[in-house]
Design an enzyme around this catalytic site. Sequence first.
Site, PDB file in Angstrom:
ATOM      1  N   LYS A   1      31.397  50.715  37.079  1.00 25.73           N
ATOM      2  CA  LYS A   1      29.973  51.030  36.852  1.00 25.73           C
ATOM      3  C   LYS A   1      29.510  52.133  37.797  1.00 25.73           C
ATOM      4  CE  LYS A   1      29.157  46.132  35.968  1.00 25.73           C
ATOM      5  NZ  LYS A   1      28.583  44.932  36.604  1.00 25.73           N
TER       6      LYS A   1
ATOM      7  N   ARG B   1      45.115  47.262  46.604  1.00 21.81           N
ATOM      8  CA  ARG B   1      45.940  48.318  45.986  1.00 21.81           C
ATOM      9  C   ARG B   1      45.042  49.132  45.071  1.00 21.81           C
ATOM     10  NH1 ARG B   1      51.718  47.388  43.130  1.00 21.81           N
ATOM     11  NH2 ARG B   1      52.274  47.336  45.331  1.00 21.81           N
TER      12      ARG B   1
ATOM     13  N   ARG C   1      54.828  41.438  43.276  1.00 18.20           N
ATOM     14  CA  ARG C   1      55.249  41.039  44.623  1.00 18.20           C
ATOM     15  C   ARG C   1      54.157  41.157  45.673  1.00 18.20           C
ATOM     16  NH1 ARG C   1      59.272  42.065  41.816  1.00 18.20           N
ATOM     17  NH2 ARG C   1      57.789  43.530  40.970  1.00 18.20           N
ATOM     18  N   THR C   2      53.556  42.334  45.743  1.00 26.67           N
ATOM     19  CA  THR C   2      52.632  42.587  46.846  1.00 26.67           C
ATOM     20  C   THR C   2      51.420  41.665  46.726  1.00 26.67           C
ATOM     21  OG1 THR C   2      53.382  44.865  46.689  1.00 26.67           O
ATOM     22  CG2 THR C   2      51.496  44.448  48.110  1.00 26.67           C
TER      23      THR C   2
ATOM     24  N   HIS D   1      52.833  52.720  51.341  1.00 27.32           N
ATOM     25  CA  HIS D   1      52.918  51.280  51.097  1.00 27.32           C
ATOM     26  C   HIS D   1      53.416  50.678  52.416  1.00 27.32           C
ATOM     27  CE1 HIS D   1      53.266  47.553  49.129  1.00 27.32           C
ATOM     28  NE2 HIS D   1      53.913  47.889  48.025  1.00 27.32           N
TER      29      HIS D   1
HETATM   30  N1   CP Z   1      57.334  46.360  45.721  1.00 29.09           N
HETATM   31  C1   CP Z   1      56.123  46.296  45.123  1.00 29.09           C
HETATM   32  O1   CP Z   1      55.137  46.906  45.580  1.00 29.09           O
HETATM   33  O2   CP Z   1      56.106  45.510  44.023  1.00 29.09           O
HETATM   34  P1   CP Z   1      54.811  45.228  43.140  1.00 29.09           P
HETATM   35  O3   CP Z   1      54.394  46.527  42.517  1.00 29.09           O
HETATM   36  O4   CP Z   1      55.230  44.183  42.138  1.00 29.09           O
HETATM   37  O5   CP Z   1      53.735  44.713  44.071  1.00 29.09           O
END
Ligand code: CP
Length: 337
Positions: free
Chosen positions: A86, A107, A57-58, A135
């Site tokens: 590395k 991320r 999603r993100t 998040h």
């Molecule tokens: N909600 C969320 O962060 O989903 P993903 O891990 O798929 O990005």
Amino acid sequence: MDFQGQHILSIEQFDREAVEQVITLAEQMTPYLNRQKRSTVLDGAILASLFFEPSTRTRVSFSSAFNLLGGKVMETVGMGASSLTKGESLYDTAQVISGYADAIAMRHPEAFSVSEFASGATVPVLNGGDGANEHPTQALLDTFTIFDELKRVGKNTKNIRIALVGDLKNGRTVHSLSRILSLFPNVEFTFVAPNALSMPEKILSVCDNAGHRMNMTQDLSTGLQNQDLVYMTRVQEERFNTQEEADLYRGKYRLTQKIYEQYCATNTIIMHPLPRDSRPEANELSDDMNRNPNLAIFRQSNNGVKVRMALFALVLGVEKQLKQHESDVNWYSNKTK
Ligand code: CP
């Protein structure tokens, strides 16, 4: 809040007015998401999407959001595809990528790593999740969804009762969501978790210092009662030392349609940041709820695109130029049907 040029790293950066600014702008993104209009306001801009931990999603909604505003996206997925393996530092990587892109979505599995990276970046960095820490863009889309859903069912948005259920220790979404809801008045939090996976003290302090009521229970049926919203979460097995330890908690809380009917108040809204773990041994949010009109999970994930569009528009300073870069959509689309 003046967003232009800012990193989005933590909900600690936000006050209530800034959250409302994002939500208001996100609402204006609906015609683009629904393919009624298209925008080229970010024509020529490049997003670097650096995801060093799995994401559906993100990662995809950041990219979709940037594309829907007319920008282009380049991706690095997985630590193995990066020179971090590395021995390159996050600082050096940030300096380099800043030369290639106008914004960075990132991320990383380590808490606070995205902030460390941002200290070396000269373009806005948006945190797509840093370990078990935060998040923030998920919290913004969750807040958008909470207000939207409460309005949909005709409930008061001035008093919010919400149960957060599952792995509250390791779940970064519930950390950021508790922080963001603490900015609003009259929130009653019910934290439903096994003792070993309870909400960290520092997050409880944020809720407490904001004057909100807090209830704690290990019992799902108790936690589900008298809520406006129930926010289910997955056991974050990737944060446990061993699979055996994670397995102690998988499947401990399962919300099914039968349990919903037994314990939840009328029109209780069910949210989940997703992914839900649909394997039989977990199944924290049963597929048998898919026809429940108050299961908001896919509206919630869709709202992520609008909220991330709003954030890109704000940090790149084009939020007032949307209309002048707008045109009709020519291709077939059934999104508004
Ligand atoms: N909600 C969320 O962060 O989903 P993903 O891990 O798929 O990005």
